[in-house]
Motif scaffolding. Sequence first.
Motif, PDB file in Angstrom:
ATOM      1  N   ASN A  23       0.811  -1.219   0.000  1.00 16.66           N
ATOM      2  CA  ASN A  23       0.000   0.000   0.000  1.00 16.66           C
ATOM      3  C   ASN A  23       0.842   1.266   0.000  1.00 16.66           C
ATOM      4  O   ASN A  23       0.407   2.294  -0.523  1.00 16.66           O
ATOM      5  CB  ASN A  23      -0.965   0.003   1.188  1.00 16.66           C
ATOM      6  CG  ASN A  23      -2.185  -0.851   0.918  1.00 16.66           C
ATOM      7  OD1 ASN A  23      -2.348  -1.418  -0.155  1.00 16.66           O
ATOM      8  ND2 ASN A  23      -3.054  -0.954   1.897  1.00 16.66           N
ATOM      9  N   ARG A  24       2.049   1.233   0.573  1.00 22.55           N
ATOM     10  CA  ARG A  24       2.905   2.427   0.547  1.00 22.55           C
ATOM     11  C   ARG A  24       3.283   2.793  -0.881  1.00 22.55           C
ATOM     12  O   ARG A  24       3.323   3.961  -1.247  1.00 22.55           O
ATOM     13  CB  ARG A  24       4.161   2.206   1.383  1.00 22.55           C
ATOM     14  CG  ARG A  24       3.880   2.107   2.871  1.00 22.55           C
ATOM     15  CD  ARG A  24       5.127   1.767   3.615  1.00 22.55           C
ATOM     16  NE  ARG A  24       5.520   0.401   3.171  1.00 22.55           N
ATOM     17  CZ  ARG A  24       6.562  -0.261   3.603  1.00 22.55           C
ATOM     18  NH1 ARG A  24       7.377   0.297   4.472  1.00 22.55           N
ATOM     19  NH2 ARG A  24       6.828  -1.476   3.176  1.00 22.55           N
ATOM     20  N   LYS A  27       0.187   4.166  -2.573  1.00 19.82           N
ATOM     21  CA  LYS A  27      -0.048   5.527  -2.077  1.00 19.82           C
ATOM     22  C   LYS A  27       0.862   6.520  -2.806  1.00 19.82           C
ATOM     23  O   LYS A  27       0.425   7.606  -3.198  1.00 19.82           O
ATOM     24  CB  LYS A  27       0.204   5.604  -0.570  1.00 19.82           C
ATOM     25  CG  LYS A  27      -0.065   6.982   0.014  1.00 19.82           C
ATOM     26  CD  LYS A  27       0.339   7.061   1.465  1.00 19.82           C
ATOM     27  CE  LYS A  27      -0.759   6.563   2.358  1.00 19.82           C
ATOM     28  NZ  LYS A  27      -0.481   6.812   3.788  1.00 19.82           N
ATOM     29  N   LYS A  28       2.114   6.143  -3.016  1.00 22.48           N
ATOM     30  CA  LYS A  28       3.055   7.005  -3.735  1.00 22.48           C
ATOM     31  C   LYS A  28       2.591   7.211  -5.172  1.00 22.48           C
ATOM     32  O   LYS A  28       2.646   8.326  -5.700  1.00 22.48           O
ATOM     33  CB  LYS A  28       4.457   6.389  -3.703  1.00 22.48           C
ATOM     34  CG  LYS A  28       5.525   7.272  -4.329  1.00 22.48           C
ATOM     35  CD  LYS A  28       6.916   6.765  -4.047  1.00 22.48           C
ATOM     36  CE  LYS A  28       7.232   5.606  -4.965  1.00 22.48           C
ATOM     37  NZ  LYS A  28       8.634   5.178  -4.879  1.00 22.48           N
ATOM     38  N   ARG A  31      -0.267   9.691  -5.049  1.00 19.87           N
ATOM     39  CA  ARG A  31       0.252  11.046  -4.780  1.00 19.87           C
ATOM     40  C   ARG A  31       0.946  11.649  -5.994  1.00 19.87           C
ATOM     41  O   ARG A  31       0.838  12.848  -6.247  1.00 19.87           O
ATOM     42  CB  ARG A  31       1.239  11.005  -3.617  1.00 19.87           C
ATOM     43  CG  ARG A  31       0.588  11.004  -2.289  1.00 19.87           C
ATOM     44  CD  ARG A  31       1.602  11.321  -1.201  1.00 19.87           C
ATOM     45  NE  ARG A  31       0.927  11.278   0.081  1.00 19.87           N
ATOM     46  CZ  ARG A  31       1.382  10.657   1.137  1.00 19.87           C
ATOM     47  NH1 ARG A  31       2.544  10.036   1.097  1.00 19.87           N
ATOM     48  NH2 ARG A  31       0.701  10.657   2.258  1.00 19.87           N
ATOM     49  N   ILE A  39      -6.505   9.505  -1.252  1.00 15.40           N
ATOM     50  CA  ILE A  39      -5.962   9.161   0.062  1.00 15.40           C
ATOM     51  C   ILE A  39      -6.867   9.845   1.071  1.00 15.40           C
ATOM     52  O   ILE A  39      -6.988  11.069   1.072  1.00 15.40           O
ATOM     53  CB  ILE A  39      -4.500   9.620   0.211  1.00 15.40           C
ATOM     54  CG1 ILE A  39      -3.635   8.949  -0.865  1.00 15.40           C
ATOM     55  CG2 ILE A  39      -3.991   9.320   1.618  1.00 15.40           C
ATOM     56  CD1 ILE A  39      -2.241   9.497  -0.975  1.00 15.40           C
ATOM     57  N   GLU A  42      -5.178   8.776   5.509  1.00 14.23           N
ATOM     58  CA  GLU A  42      -4.033   7.884   5.308  1.00 14.23           C
ATOM     59  C   GLU A  42      -4.388   6.535   4.694  1.00 14.23           C
ATOM     60  O   GLU A  42      -3.520   5.705   4.467  1.00 14.23           O
ATOM     61  CB  GLU A  42      -3.239   7.682   6.611  1.00 14.23           C
ATOM     62  CG  GLU A  42      -2.605   8.966   7.132  1.00 14.23           C
ATOM     63  CD  GLU A  42      -1.677   9.630   6.124  1.00 14.23           C
ATOM     64  OE1 GLU A  42      -0.826   8.958   5.536  1.00 14.23           O
ATOM     65  OE2 GLU A  42      -1.824  10.848   5.929  1.00 14.23           O
ATOM     66  N   SER A  43      -5.672   6.272   4.423  1.00 12.09           N
ATOM     67  CA  SER A  43      -6.070   5.052   3.715  1.00 12.09           C
ATOM     68  C   SER A  43      -6.033   5.334   2.223  1.00 12.09           C
ATOM     69  O   SER A  43      -6.397   6.419   1.772  1.00 12.09           O
ATOM     70  CB  SER A  43      -7.482   4.629   4.113  1.00 12.09           C
ATOM     71  OG  SER A  43      -7.512   4.256   5.460  1.00 12.09           O
ATOM     72  N   VAL A  44      -5.612   4.335   1.451  1.00 12.50           N
ATOM     73  CA  VAL A  44      -5.467   4.507   0.009  1.00 12.50           C
ATOM     74  C   VAL A  44      -6.621   3.815  -0.702  1.00 12.50           C
ATOM     75  O   VAL A  44      -6.918   2.646  -0.445  1.00 12.50           O
ATOM     76  CB  VAL A  44      -4.129   3.920  -0.489  1.00 12.50           C
ATOM     77  CG1 VAL A  44      -3.931   4.232  -1.960  1.00 12.50           C
ATOM     78  CG2 VAL A  44      -2.972   4.434   0.331  1.00 12.50           C
TER      79      VAL A  44
END
Length: 69
Positions: A23-24, A27-28, A31, A39, A42-44
Amino acid sequence: MSKLMRASAWAKREFETGSQPDNRTIKKWVRNGVLQGRIVDESVWVISTEHWGISSIVSNAVHHLISEA
Protein backbone atom coordinates in the motif's frame (compact mmCIF):
# COMPACT_ATOMS: atom_id res chain seq x y z
CA MET A 1 -18.69 9.26 -10.93
CA SER A 2 -16.22 6.42 -10.54
CA LYS A 3 -16.27 4.05 -7.62
CA LEU A 4 -13.31 3.59 -5.30
CA MET A 5 -11.86 0.31 -4.08
CA ARG A 6 -9.29 -0.52 -1.43
CA ALA A 7 -5.73 -0.39 -2.72
CA SER A 8 -5.05 -3.93 -1.50
CA ALA A 9 -8.06 -5.29 -3.45
CA TRP A 10 -6.97 -3.37 -6.55
CA ALA A 11 -3.43 -4.80 -6.27
CA LYS A 12 -4.81 -8.35 -5.98
CA ARG A 13 -6.89 -7.78 -9.12
CA GLU A 14 -4.10 -6.21 -11.19
CA PHE A 15 -0.98 -8.18 -10.18
CA GLU A 16 -0.05 -11.85 -9.97
CA THR A 17 0.07 -13.45 -6.53
CA GLY A 18 3.37 -12.63 -4.88
CA SER A 19 4.00 -9.65 -7.16
CA GLN A 20 1.56 -7.17 -5.66
CA PRO A 21 2.99 -3.83 -4.53
CA ASP A 22 2.33 -2.84 -0.93
CA ASN A 23 0.00 0.00 0.00
CA ARG A 24 2.90 2.43 0.55
CA THR A 25 3.89 2.03 -3.10
CA ILE A 26 0.31 2.43 -4.29
CA LYS A 27 -0.05 5.53 -2.08
CA LYS A 28 3.06 7.00 -3.73
CA TRP A 29 1.59 6.28 -7.19
CA VAL A 30 -1.64 8.06 -6.23
CA ARG A 31 0.25 11.05 -4.78
CA ASN A 32 2.44 11.31 -7.89
CA GLY A 33 -0.50 11.02 -10.28
CA VAL A 34 0.65 7.73 -11.80
CA LEU A 35 -2.55 6.05 -10.59
CA GLN A 36 -5.95 7.67 -10.13
CA GLY A 37 -7.30 7.38 -6.62
CA ARG A 38 -7.72 9.13 -3.30
CA ILE A 39 -5.96 9.16 0.06
CA VAL A 40 -8.48 9.55 2.87
CA ASP A 41 -7.22 9.66 6.48
CA GLU A 42 -4.03 7.88 5.31
CA SER A 43 -6.07 5.05 3.71
CA VAL A 44 -5.47 4.51 0.01
CA TRP A 45 -8.37 4.06 -2.40
CA VAL A 46 -8.02 3.44 -6.15
CA ILE A 47 -10.62 4.28 -8.79
CA SER A 48 -12.04 0.89 -9.72
CA THR A 49 -11.72 1.46 -13.48
CA GLU A 50 -7.92 1.85 -13.24
CA HIS A 51 -5.93 -0.95 -14.85
CA TRP A 52 -2.20 -1.52 -14.67
CA GLY A 53 0.08 -2.42 -17.55
CA ILE A 54 2.22 -0.93 -20.25
CA SER A 55 -0.64 0.87 -22.01
CA SER A 56 -1.95 2.37 -18.77
CA ILE A 57 1.50 3.64 -17.80
CA VAL A 58 2.00 5.28 -21.20
CA SER A 59 -1.52 6.74 -21.15
CA ASN A 60 -1.02 8.21 -17.68
CA ALA A 61 2.37 9.65 -18.64
CA VAL A 62 0.90 11.35 -21.72
CA HIS A 63 -2.05 12.66 -19.70
CA HIS A 64 0.36 14.02 -17.09
CA LEU A 65 2.45 15.79 -19.73
CA ILE A 66 -0.60 17.33 -21.35
CA SER A 67 -1.96 18.60 -18.03
CA GLU A 68 1.38 20.26 -17.23
CA ALA A 69 1.44 22.14 -20.55
